[in-house]
Design a protein around this motif. Structure first.
Motif, PDB file in Angstrom:
ATOM      1  N   GLN A 191     -12.527 -10.847  -1.639  1.00  0.00           N
ATOM      2  CA  GLN A 191     -11.325 -10.580  -0.856  1.00  0.00           C
ATOM      3  C   GLN A 191     -10.137 -10.743  -1.790  1.00  0.00           C
ATOM      4  N   ALA A 192      -9.291  -9.691  -1.905  1.00  0.00           N
ATOM      5  CA  ALA A 192      -8.187  -9.733  -2.863  1.00  0.00           C
ATOM      6  C   ALA A 192      -7.028  -8.879  -2.387  1.00  0.00           C
ATOM      7  N   THR A 193      -5.818  -9.309  -2.730  1.00  0.00           N
ATOM      8  CA  THR A 193      -4.612  -8.528  -2.484  1.00  0.00           C
ATOM      9  C   THR A 193      -3.749  -8.593  -3.739  1.00  0.00           C
ATOM     10  N   GLY A 194      -2.940  -7.548  -3.971  1.00  0.00           N
ATOM     11  CA  GLY A 194      -2.083  -7.551  -5.148  1.00  0.00           C
ATOM     12  C   GLY A 194      -1.150  -6.360  -5.179  1.00  0.00           C
ATOM     13  N   SER A 195      -0.397  -6.261  -6.267  1.00  0.00           N
ATOM     14  CA  SER A 195       0.589  -5.199  -6.414  1.00  0.00           C
ATOM     15  C   SER A 195       0.620  -4.713  -7.856  1.00  0.00           C
ATOM     16  N   ALA A 196       1.206  -3.531  -8.053  1.00  0.00           N
ATOM     17  CA  ALA A 196       1.314  -2.941  -9.382  1.00  0.00           C
ATOM     18  C   ALA A 196       2.685  -2.305  -9.529  1.00  0.00           C
ATOM     19  N   VAL A 197       3.053  -2.017 -10.779  1.00  0.00           N
ATOM     20  CA  VAL A 197       4.321  -1.368 -11.078  1.00  0.00           C
ATOM     21  C   VAL A 197       4.426  -0.069 -10.298  1.00  0.00           C
ATOM     22  N   GLY A 198       5.588   0.173  -9.698  1.00  0.00           N
ATOM     23  CA  GLY A 198       5.796   1.393  -8.924  1.00  0.00           C
ATOM     24  C   GLY A 198       5.699   1.185  -7.429  1.00  0.00           C
ATOM     25  N   GLY A 199       5.584  -0.082  -6.982  1.00  0.00           N
ATOM     26  CA  GLY A 199       5.539  -0.357  -5.546  1.00  0.00           C
ATOM     27  C   GLY A 199       4.176  -0.178  -4.913  1.00  0.00           C
ATOM     28  N   TYR A 200       3.111  -0.222  -5.716  1.00  0.00           N
ATOM     29  CA  TYR A 200       1.758  -0.056  -5.189  1.00  0.00           C
ATOM     30  C   TYR A 200       1.217  -1.399  -4.696  1.00  0.00           C
ATOM     31  N   GLU A 201       0.548  -1.372  -3.547  1.00  0.00           N
ATOM     32  CA  GLU A 201      -0.097  -2.551  -2.989  1.00  0.00           C
ATOM     33  C   GLU A 201      -1.579  -2.246  -2.780  1.00  0.00           C
ATOM     34  N   VAL A 202      -2.431  -3.247  -2.999  1.00  0.00           N
ATOM     35  CA  VAL A 202      -3.859  -3.048  -2.832  1.00  0.00           C
ATOM     36  C   VAL A 202      -4.451  -4.178  -2.003  1.00  0.00           C
ATOM     37  N   GLY A 203      -5.469  -3.859  -1.229  1.00  0.00           N
ATOM     38  CA  GLY A 203      -6.221  -4.852  -0.490  1.00  0.00           C
ATOM     39  C   GLY A 203      -7.700  -4.523  -0.569  1.00  0.00           C
ATOM     40  N   LEU A 204      -8.492  -5.453  -1.078  1.00  0.00           N
ATOM     41  CA  LEU A 204      -9.941  -5.297  -1.139  1.00  0.00           C
ATOM     42  C   LEU A 204     -10.533  -6.343  -0.220  1.00  0.00           C
ATOM     43  N   ASP A 205     -11.158  -5.890   0.862  1.00  0.00           N
ATOM     44  CA  ASP A 205     -11.680  -6.799   1.878  1.00  0.00           C
ATOM     45  C   ASP A 205     -13.171  -6.528   2.053  1.00  0.00           C
ATOM     46  N   SER A 206     -13.978  -7.237   1.273  1.00  0.00           N
ATOM     47  CA  SER A 206     -15.421  -7.020   1.321  1.00  0.00           C
ATOM     48  C   SER A 206     -16.151  -8.338   1.094  1.00  0.00           C
ATOM     49  N   PRO A 207     -15.935  -9.330   1.992  1.00  0.00           N
ATOM     50  CA  PRO A 207     -16.507 -10.666   1.781  1.00  0.00           C
ATOM     51  C   PRO A 207     -18.032 -10.702   1.818  1.00  0.00           C
ATOM     52  N   GLY A 208     -18.625  -9.725   2.479  1.00  0.00           N
ATOM     53  CA  GLY A 208     -20.081  -9.723   2.578  1.00  0.00           C
ATOM     54  C   GLY A 208     -20.766  -8.847   1.556  1.00  0.00           C
ATOM     55  N   GLY A 209     -19.980  -8.329   0.601  1.00  0.00           N
ATOM     56  CA  GLY A 209     -20.567  -7.420  -0.374  1.00  0.00           C
ATOM     57  C   GLY A 209     -20.340  -5.979   0.047  1.00  0.00           C
TER      58      GLY A 209
END
Length: 314
Positions: free
Chosen positions: A247-265
């Motif tokens: 499970q992860a959230t973050g950002s990148a240059v240019g206003g990009y946001e990401v969310g990875l939600d896969s706690p069970g694989g």
């Protein structure tokens, strides 16, 4: 070289298989790499300043008794050597370790990219460096450490010299490429390597008064997403290994946001959002190494495959 890379060449390794199924780069292929059986010690970040790294020179004594100065090796040349050594350790390079990012090195990078299911362009960008780190069992790499040192010395980078190719390093590299009239793609290829090597001898004695293009990483963790339609490296504000998943959230240059939600694989979700990009996808496979590095593959709901490599040390 990192200690973990040397250890990975020894006996008693845990074999890890990375699946590149559905990546859209030549069909299904199994990539077998090795990881250490014990966690890798994290790299200790250096102080985040924009001051120039001092480069020393060695001296030699001639037959006449006079002493001449021998210029210290450029960190750009050292970075290229590290890339060559990493590729050699992975079995993709058998040429000389000479610090020249030429045709042999480019071809070796392409072979690694093809095997890892990545876009094959011969350029060691964030995604390729991340995949190499994962294959070597490292959480960072000396090659990126030296690239950051170079960009810091040229007053383009103000972040930590931590060996992680995050969005701060990418932004600094883009700024340098723009200043040199190169293709500003934030990737470390032959033309950029040559330009950095040429610029290094003329670096300023101080970066005071300049505004470097560095970026802070709230957790020190990164996630690189790559696909035919989107490629970006994110600095993660949160990242947790949960069982067989992430499970992860973050950002990148240019206003990009990401969310990875896969706690069970497998079976989780990936979401990327910005003012001009909205991508949702499904996680098909996740492989996590013993030191928190991970690789995931999946498909976007709108079509097309994606690959992600990252670090989740927290």
């Amino acid at each position: 070289m990192k200690t973990s890379r040397i250890a990975a060449a020894g006996v008693g390794l845990a074999t890890m298989t990375l699946l590149a199924a559905g990546c859209g780069f030549g069909g299904t292929e199994t990539v077998t790499v090795t990881a250490p059986t014990t966690p890798t010690t994290e790299t200790t970040p250096t102080t985040t300043t924009a001051t120039t790294t001092t480069t020393t020179a060695t001296t030699t004594t001639t037959a006449t008794g006079t002493t001449t100065a021998k210029p210290a090796e450029s960190p750009v040349v050292k970075a290229n050597k590290e890339v060559q050594e990493d590729l050699a350790d992975l079995g993709f390079y058998d040429g000389p370790v000479n610090g020249v990012y030429g045709p042999q090195t480019t071809a070796a990078v392409k072979r690694f990219q093809a095997r890892a299911g990545l876009p094959v362009d011969g350029i060691a960008g964030p995604q390729t460096m991340g995949a190499m780190n994962l294959a070597l069992g490292n959480d960072s790499t000396d090659a990126v450490d030296l690239l950051q040192t170079t960009l810091k010395g040229l007053c383009y980078y103000g972040g930590n010299v931590d060996g992680i190719f995050g969005s701060g390093t990418e932004a600094a590299l883009i700024a340098f490429q723009k200043a040199e009239g190169l293709n500003a793609d934030g990737r470390y290829g032959p033309k950029t390597a040559v330009a950095l090597a040429k610029a290094w001898p003329g670096r300023p004695s101080s970066c005071s008064g300049t505004t470097p293009s560095g970026g802070g990483k709230p957790t020190g963790d990164t996630l690189t997403i790559g696909s035919p339609k989107f490629t970006r490296t994110f600095d993660l504000s949160s990242c947790k290994v949960m069982g067989r998943g992430i499970q992860a959230t973050g950002s990148a240059v240019g206003g990009y946001e990401v969310g990875l939600d896969s706690p069970g694989g497998p079976g989780g979700t990936l979401a990327i959002d910005s003012a001009d990009v909205v991508l949702d996808g499904t996680v098909k496979n996740i492989t996590i190494s013993v030191n928190g590095q991970f690789r995931a593959t999946g498909t976007f709901d709108s079509g097309g495959a994606w690959t992600a490599v990252g670090t989740c040390a927290s």
